[in-house]
Scaffold this motif. Structure first.
Motif, PDB file in Angstrom:
ATOM      1  N   THR A 165       2.442   2.009  -3.456  1.00  0.00           N
ATOM      2  CA  THR A 165       1.277   2.524  -4.472  1.00  0.00           C
ATOM      3  C   THR A 165       1.180   3.720  -3.775  1.00  0.00           C
ATOM      4  O   THR A 165       1.747   4.102  -4.703  1.00  0.00           O
ATOM      5  N   ARG A 166       1.574   4.352  -2.444  1.00  0.00           N
ATOM      6  CA  ARG A 166       1.008   5.412  -2.607  1.00  0.00           C
ATOM      7  C   ARG A 166       2.539   6.989  -2.324  1.00  0.00           C
ATOM      8  O   ARG A 166       2.337   7.547  -3.592  1.00  0.00           O
ATOM      9  N   LEU A 222      -5.901  -0.351  -4.822  1.00  0.00           N
ATOM     10  CA  LEU A 222      -5.590   0.360  -3.955  1.00  0.00           C
ATOM     11  C   LEU A 222      -5.310   1.856  -4.141  1.00  0.00           C
ATOM     12  O   LEU A 222      -4.705   2.600  -4.250  1.00  0.00           O
ATOM     13  N   SER A 255       5.563  -1.764  -5.542  1.00  0.00           N
ATOM     14  CA  SER A 255       3.667  -1.708  -6.954  1.00  0.00           C
ATOM     15  C   SER A 255       4.179  -1.703  -7.377  1.00  0.00           C
ATOM     16  O   SER A 255       5.045  -1.426  -8.493  1.00  0.00           O
ATOM     17  N   GLU A 297     -10.421  -4.994  -2.306  1.00  0.00           N
ATOM     18  CA  GLU A 297     -10.125  -3.591  -1.836  1.00  0.00           C
ATOM     19  C   GLU A 297      -8.961  -3.149  -3.264  1.00  0.00           C
ATOM     20  O   GLU A 297      -8.384  -3.292  -3.438  1.00  0.00           O
ATOM     21  N   THR A 323      -2.821 -10.355  -3.913  1.00  0.00           N
ATOM     22  CA  THR A 323      -3.027  -9.000  -4.350  1.00  0.00           C
ATOM     23  C   THR A 323      -2.578  -9.696  -5.837  1.00  0.00           C
ATOM     24  O   THR A 323      -2.881 -10.334  -6.429  1.00  0.00           O
ATOM     25  N   ARG A 328       0.735  -1.521  -0.032  1.00  0.00           N
ATOM     26  CA  ARG A 328       0.146   0.016   0.252  1.00  0.00           C
ATOM     27  C   ARG A 328       0.707   1.083   0.012  1.00  0.00           C
ATOM     28  O   ARG A 328       0.081   2.239  -0.750  1.00  0.00           O
ATOM     29  N   GLU A 329       2.136   0.896   0.730  1.00  0.00           N
ATOM     30  CA  GLU A 329       2.591   2.689   0.771  1.00  0.00           C
ATOM     31  C   GLU A 329       3.660   2.445  -0.580  1.00  0.00           C
ATOM     32  O   GLU A 329       3.912   3.651  -0.889  1.00  0.00           O
TER      33      GLU A 329
END
Ligand code: ZN
Ligand code: ZN
Length: 360
Positions: free
Chosen positions: A145-146, A348, A227, A346, A317, A142-143
């Motif tokens: 990807t962010r 991302l 990511s 979800e 994922t 997630r991080e």
């Protein structure tokens, strides 16, 4: 915190052998080594019901004491294969498992010759475990990807007619590193105009022109995890053919995302998205699979494709990345990264995609 003991126990449980052996030399299986221990150096790892035992050389002994303080370490002073075999023999192991996908033919042959007992090749037992992500892994993905999204967002202001693909790729890499990425997760794809019709293009000297499609397939690596995402823009002007294929790919992407849930097969999800493209007459312009898992490696299980044997489970994922590629004109791919949940997913990735955005 990652529970490496739990991972190692699960691995041994999945095998019917006395032990499991990894060689990570010249990066040959850095992924399994890291997944099972957290060690980033080179060496070998022996796992049995009795112990987890790391073997490395003087280049990495200090690193091992920092990264894996709980693991016993033996320093290899000469030939890895000979010394590791001596260790296997001293423990009276009879059946030792290895991964045929991660170990070279040379190493397996040598081990068999020196060891004299059974070396049993499984395809990739560590990968089989890695499909299901634990909360710590999901947090890292997630991080990553962010970070990737924030980096692309800062690059958008620098996109201008006349800038080359290669300059944009380099600039994006610099921004990612400044934002804290360990490295890029793969060679960033920045493809302009007709080059965007090549799904795995390497950025070159092509400079941006008005009306170009501009494709970014990008990812960062953070704390070992990758990511992967794709967004496409139009330079200064949206041509009608570009808008048409963009809207088609978007519909396929949305249909694919809607189909993701625990229990769905990789073939079924692929088919749902592929049919959207086929029904619009572009079947032959979408040649690759719909998606793949992302974790320590940018391409891992499960697969979404006509050949997939996978069934989705919560905690996996997966990317959804349909594309339409028109030779000589350009291509559109829209790639999102998702976590499979019990009743759906979800997503991302969060950068806007609902219409073809003009840049430059
Ligand atoms: Zn990608
Ligand atoms: Zn991908």
């Amino acid at each position: 915190m990652i529970d490496y003991d739990k991972r190692r126990d699960a691995l041994l449980e999945s095998l019917d052998t006395d032990a499991f052996l990894i060689f990570n030399l010249e990066g040959s299986d850095s992924v399994s080594m890291f997944y099972l221990t957290g060690f980033t150096g080179e060496g070998a790892l022996l796992l049995s019901a009795k112990e987890a035992f790391l073997m490395t050389d003087s280049r990495y002994t200090e690193q091992a004491s920092r990264e894996v303080p709980g693991l016993p370490v033996k320093e290899i002073k000469g030939d890895y294969l000979k010394e590791v075999t001596t260790i296997l023999k001293a423990r009276k192991l009879k059946r030792v498992a290895v991964s045929s996908k991660r170990m070279t033919y040379y190493v397996v042959e040598k081990l068999r010759e020196l060891f004299g007992e059974e070396i049993i090749a499984f395809e990739d037992p560590v990968m089989a475990l890695r499909r299901l992500k634990d909360p710590e892994e999901i947090a890292r993905i997630r991080e990553a990807t962010r970070l990737t999204e924030a980096s692309l967002t800062s690059l958008l202001g620098e996109i201008k007619i006349g800038v080359s693909e290669r300059e944009l790729a380099l600039r994006l890499e610099v921004i990612m590193r400044k934002n804290g990425a360990e490295k890029i997760a793969f060679d960033l794809i920045v493809a302009a105009g007709e080059n965007s019709a090549l799904p795995h293009y390497q950025p070159g000297e092509r400079t941006l022109r008005q009306g170009d499609l501009l494709l970014f397939d990008i990812g960062a690596q953070l704390d070992g995890y990758c990511s992967d995402m794709t967004r496409v823009f139009a330079v200064k002007e949206v041509l009608s053919q570009a808008r048409e294929i963009y809207e088609l790919v978007l519909r396929a992407n949305q249909a694919g995302i809607k189909a993701i849930r625990a229990g769905a097969s990789g073939v079924a999800v692929d088919t749902i998205a592929r049919d959207v493209i086929a029904q619009a007459g572009h079947k032959e312009h979408f040649g690759h699979g719909l998606g793949h898992g992302v974790g320590l490696e940018v391409h891992e299980g499960p697969r979404l494709s006509p050949l997939s044997k996978d069934t989705l489970q919560p905690g996996m994922t997966v990317t959804v990345e349909p594309g339409v590629y028109l030779p000589g004109f350009g291509g559109v791919r829209i790639e999102d990264l998702l976590i499979v949940t019990k009743n759906g997913s979800e997503v991302l990735t969060s950068l806007p995609k609902d219409r073809l955005i003009e840049v430059g």
